[in-house]
Scaffold this motif. Structure first.
Motif, PDB file in Angstrom:
ATOM      1  N   LYS A  43       0.850  -1.205   0.000  1.00  0.00           N
ATOM      2  CA  LYS A  43       0.000   0.000   0.000  1.00  0.00           C
ATOM      3  C   LYS A  43       0.882   1.251   0.000  1.00  0.00           C
ATOM      4  CE  LYS A  43      -3.528   1.668  -0.618  1.00  0.00           C
ATOM      5  NZ  LYS A  43      -4.534   1.284  -1.587  1.00  0.00           N
ATOM      6  N   GLY A  74     -13.018   8.854  -2.958  1.00  0.00           N
ATOM      7  CA  GLY A  74     -13.008   7.427  -2.599  1.00  0.00           C
ATOM      8  C   GLY A  74     -11.749   7.179  -1.783  1.00  0.00           C
ATOM      9  N   ALA A  75     -11.569   8.046  -0.771  1.00  0.00           N
ATOM     10  CA  ALA A  75     -10.275   8.163  -0.075  1.00  0.00           C
ATOM     11  C   ALA A  75      -9.959   6.975   0.829  1.00  0.00           C
ATOM     12  CB  ALA A  75     -10.257   9.457   0.746  1.00  0.00           C
ATOM     13  N   GLY A  76     -10.959   6.173   1.207  1.00  0.00           N
ATOM     14  CA  GLY A  76     -10.700   5.063   2.127  1.00  0.00           C
ATOM     15  C   GLY A  76     -10.168   5.598   3.445  1.00  0.00           C
ATOM     16  N   GLU A 101     -15.122  10.427   1.210  1.00  0.00           N
ATOM     17  CA  GLU A 101     -15.251   8.987   1.454  1.00  0.00           C
ATOM     18  C   GLU A 101     -16.671   8.687   1.944  1.00  0.00           C
ATOM     19  OE1 GLU A 101     -13.608   6.023   1.084  1.00  0.00           O
ATOM     20  OE2 GLU A 101     -15.317   5.188   2.173  1.00  0.00           O
ATOM     21  N   ALA A 102     -17.228   7.570   1.425  1.00  0.00           N
ATOM     22  CA  ALA A 102     -18.621   7.228   1.760  1.00  0.00           C
ATOM     23  C   ALA A 102     -18.751   6.551   3.123  1.00  0.00           C
ATOM     24  CB  ALA A 102     -19.184   6.308   0.675  1.00  0.00           C
ATOM     25  N   ARG A 103     -17.693   5.920   3.620  1.00  0.00           N
ATOM     26  CA  ARG A 103     -17.838   5.144   4.864  1.00  0.00           C
ATOM     27  C   ARG A 103     -17.542   6.014   6.092  1.00  0.00           C
ATOM     28  NH1 ARG A 103     -14.753  -0.392   4.343  1.00  0.00           N
ATOM     29  NH2 ARG A 103     -13.445   0.636   2.814  1.00  0.00           N
ATOM     30  N   GLY A 127     -19.590  11.096   2.428  1.00  0.00           N
ATOM     31  CA  GLY A 127     -20.688  10.985   1.465  1.00  0.00           C
ATOM     32  C   GLY A 127     -20.175  10.479   0.141  1.00  0.00           C
ATOM     33  N   THR A 128     -21.067  10.467  -0.840  1.00  0.00           N
ATOM     34  CA  THR A 128     -20.646   9.949  -2.141  1.00  0.00           C
ATOM     35  C   THR A 128     -19.960  11.059  -2.950  1.00  0.00           C
ATOM     36  OG1 THR A 128     -22.679  10.504  -3.266  1.00  0.00           O
ATOM     37  CG2 THR A 128     -22.599   8.340  -2.211  1.00  0.00           C
ATOM     38  N   ILE A 129     -19.136  10.609  -3.863  1.00  0.00           N
ATOM     39  CA  ILE A 129     -18.423  11.558  -4.728  1.00  0.00           C
ATOM     40  C   ILE A 129     -19.455  12.330  -5.565  1.00  0.00           C
ATOM     41  CG2 ILE A 129     -16.776  11.738  -6.638  1.00  0.00           C
ATOM     42  CD1 ILE A 129     -15.675   8.938  -5.596  1.00  0.00           C
ATOM     43  N   LEU A 143      -7.737   6.942  -6.303  1.00  0.00           N
ATOM     44  CA  LEU A 143      -6.893   5.745  -6.325  1.00  0.00           C
ATOM     45  C   LEU A 143      -7.757   4.536  -5.993  1.00  0.00           C
ATOM     46  CD1 LEU A 143      -4.193   4.217  -6.339  1.00  0.00           C
ATOM     47  CD2 LEU A 143      -3.773   5.042  -4.016  1.00  0.00           C
ATOM     48  N   HIS A 144      -7.984   3.706  -7.006  1.00  0.00           N
ATOM     49  CA  HIS A 144      -8.783   2.484  -6.826  1.00  0.00           C
ATOM     50  C   HIS A 144     -10.166   2.769  -6.263  1.00  0.00           C
ATOM     51  CE1 HIS A 144      -4.661   0.252  -6.638  1.00  0.00           C
ATOM     52  NE2 HIS A 144      -5.062   0.443  -7.879  1.00  0.00           N
ATOM     53  N   CYS A 146     -13.846   2.349  -6.303  1.00  0.00           N
ATOM     54  CA  CYS A 146     -14.505   1.135  -6.829  1.00  0.00           C
ATOM     55  C   CYS A 146     -15.409   1.422  -8.025  1.00  0.00           C
ATOM     56  CB  CYS A 146     -15.367   0.495  -5.754  1.00  0.00           C
ATOM     57  SG  CYS A 146     -14.710   0.608  -4.103  1.00  0.00           S
ATOM     58  N   GLU A 152     -17.661   8.822 -11.300  1.00  0.00           N
ATOM     59  CA  GLU A 152     -18.119   9.935 -10.453  1.00  0.00           C
ATOM     60  C   GLU A 152     -16.971  10.928 -10.257  1.00  0.00           C
ATOM     61  OE1 GLU A 152     -20.110   8.898  -6.734  1.00  0.00           O
ATOM     62  OE2 GLU A 152     -20.870   7.069  -7.642  1.00  0.00           O
TER      63      GLU A 152
HETATM   64  C1  LIG Z   1     -10.603   0.215  -2.794  1.00  0.00           C
HETATM   65  S1  LIG Z   1     -10.878   1.513  -1.673  1.00  0.00           S
HETATM   66  C2  LIG Z   1      -9.500   2.558  -2.009  1.00  0.00           C
HETATM   67  C3  LIG Z   1      -9.264   3.547  -0.923  1.00  0.00           C
HETATM   68  C4  LIG Z   1      -8.095   4.501  -1.119  1.00  0.00           C
HETATM   69  N1  LIG Z   1      -8.273   5.353  -2.252  1.00  0.00           N
HETATM   70  C5  LIG Z   1      -6.801   3.744  -1.204  1.00  0.00           C
HETATM   71  O1  LIG Z   1      -6.304   3.528  -2.295  1.00  0.00           O
HETATM   72  O2  LIG Z   1      -6.287   3.351  -0.158  1.00  0.00           O
HETATM   73  C6  LIG Z   1     -12.240   2.402  -2.386  1.00  0.00           C
HETATM   74  C7  LIG Z   1     -12.892   3.360  -1.413  1.00  0.00           C
HETATM   75  O3  LIG Z   1     -13.841   4.137  -2.145  1.00  0.00           O
HETATM   76  C8  LIG Z   1     -15.001   4.310  -1.348  1.00  0.00           C
HETATM   77  N2  LIG Z   1     -16.108   4.562  -2.287  1.00  0.00           N
HETATM   78  C9  LIG Z   1     -16.621   3.710  -3.211  1.00  0.00           C
HETATM   79  N3  LIG Z   1     -17.594   4.289  -3.918  1.00  0.00           N
HETATM   80  C10 LIG Z   1     -17.677   5.563  -3.457  1.00  0.00           C
HETATM   81  C11 LIG Z   1     -18.490   6.676  -3.812  1.00  0.00           C
HETATM   82  N4  LIG Z   1     -19.368   6.584  -4.793  1.00  0.00           N
HETATM   83  N5  LIG Z   1     -18.332   7.825  -3.122  1.00  0.00           N
HETATM   84  C12 LIG Z   1     -17.396   7.913  -2.124  1.00  0.00           C
HETATM   85  N6  LIG Z   1     -16.603   6.896  -1.744  1.00  0.00           N
HETATM   86  C13 LIG Z   1     -16.735   5.730  -2.410  1.00  0.00           C
HETATM   87  C14 LIG Z   1     -15.130   3.005  -0.577  1.00  0.00           C
HETATM   88  O4  LIG Z   1     -15.893   3.171   0.596  1.00  0.00           O
HETATM   89  C15 LIG Z   1     -13.675   2.672  -0.295  1.00  0.00           C
HETATM   90  O5  LIG Z   1     -13.249   3.195   0.929  1.00  0.00           O
END
Ligand SMILES: C[S@@+](CC[C@H](N)C(=O)[O-])C[C@H]1O[C@@H](n2cnc3c(N)ncnc32)[C@H](O)[C@@H]1O
Length: 274
Positions: A43, A74-76, A101-103, A127-129, A143-144, A146, A152
């Protein structure tokens, strides 16, 4: 945060000059004893590599504006945002890093680490992007993110008029599902499930590049990092240099039509909203 500066030699080799050891411990990339396990090493390699690749864009934004904003979508756990702040925005003493980030649990932990680290110019949006509306943004990274979260991110970049966009797409299911059973001149390309996933993913990224070009970006597609660090290894880097490009727009529509694919991005292009 109580400084814990000890670090094991094998982990020290992975760090950039001046990188904060207490931060990497707070992010659980380094263990309490300053060690690093195989997953965290992978990572860290991924994030450090992207940080290096987008440094020229950050330098350009810092040269152009007093307070440039980078949004990581989608910052995780916000690894990328933290490392960019630690290496570039913190030392520069200006600019902001926004993490979407959504979670909720991930956002809460990241906010706590930012407060403990004194990273006052980091912001977190839960929230969502697609639904996030923030002020002006200069650089977008994803970065990755999903599946269609990468799309988005593209729409977010356009809505916020970002000059630079760096995407490392994740798994992609939208077009593979549409191609299942689809007939056409080229249907042998996606007859088998495995080919359908690979071709669907390739087609998606080709269309993403064209979509960005259609909106006036210059696009470069390259390998992101070594395959030993991640299988999801394509970097789409875009820099805006004009308002739009009708030729790329026509190519986008032609390709989607010829394959018989209708990604969500196509709806936006047809509606003329983005
Ligand atoms: C595979 S993880 C990658 C996290 C981080 N970017 C990294 O590389 O360590 C994808 C992240 O995107 C978030 N995510 C997925 N769809 C999303 C959306 N529509 N809006 C915001 N976050 C989202 C997920 O909750 C997850 O934490």
């Amino acid at each position: 945060m109580k400084p814990q500066k000890t670090i094991q030699k094998s982990a020290a080799e992975e760090l950039a000059p001046g990188q904060s050891v207490p931060l990497l411990k707070a992010l659980h990339i380094l263990t309490h004893n300053g060690g690093i396990n195989a997953d965290s090493r992978r990572k860290l390699k991924q994030v450090q590599h992207l940080a290096q690749l987008i440094k020229p864009a950050i330098d350009a934004a810092l040269a152009e504006k007093p307070e440039p904003v980078l949004a990581d979508l989608g910052a995780g756990k916000s690894y990328l945002g933290f490392i960019l702040y630690d290496l570039y925005f913190g030392p520069a003493g200006r600019g902001r890093v926004l993490n979407v980030e959504a979670r909720p649990a991930l956002v809460e932990t990241a906010r706590k680490i930012a407060a403990e680290s004194g990273f006052t110019r980091m912001d977190f949006v839960e929230g969502t992007i697609a639904e996030s509306q923030v002020g002006a943004v200069d650089i977008v990274t994803a970065l990755h993110a999903c599946d269609t979260a990468t799309d988005e991110a593209i729409l977010f970049a356009l809505k916020h008029e970002a000059k630079f966009v760096a995407l490392v797409p994740c798994c992609q299911a939208e077009l593979a599902a549409q191609l299942d059973g689809a007939k056409g001149l080229l249907d042998q390309l996606w007859r088998h499930g495995m080919h359908r996933r690979e071709f669907g993913s390739h087609l998606t990224n080709v269309l993403r590049g064209l979509y960005l070009e259609a909106h006036g970006y210059k696009v470069r597609v390259t390998e992101y990092t070594g395959f030993e660090h991640t299988q999801k290894n394509e970097l789409i880097f875009a820099e805006r240099h004009q308002r739009g490009n009708p030729r790329a727009r026509a190519e986008f529509e032609k390709l989607a039509k010829e394959i018989g694919a209708s990604p969500k991005l196509l709806n936006f292009i047809e509606a003329g909203t983005q």
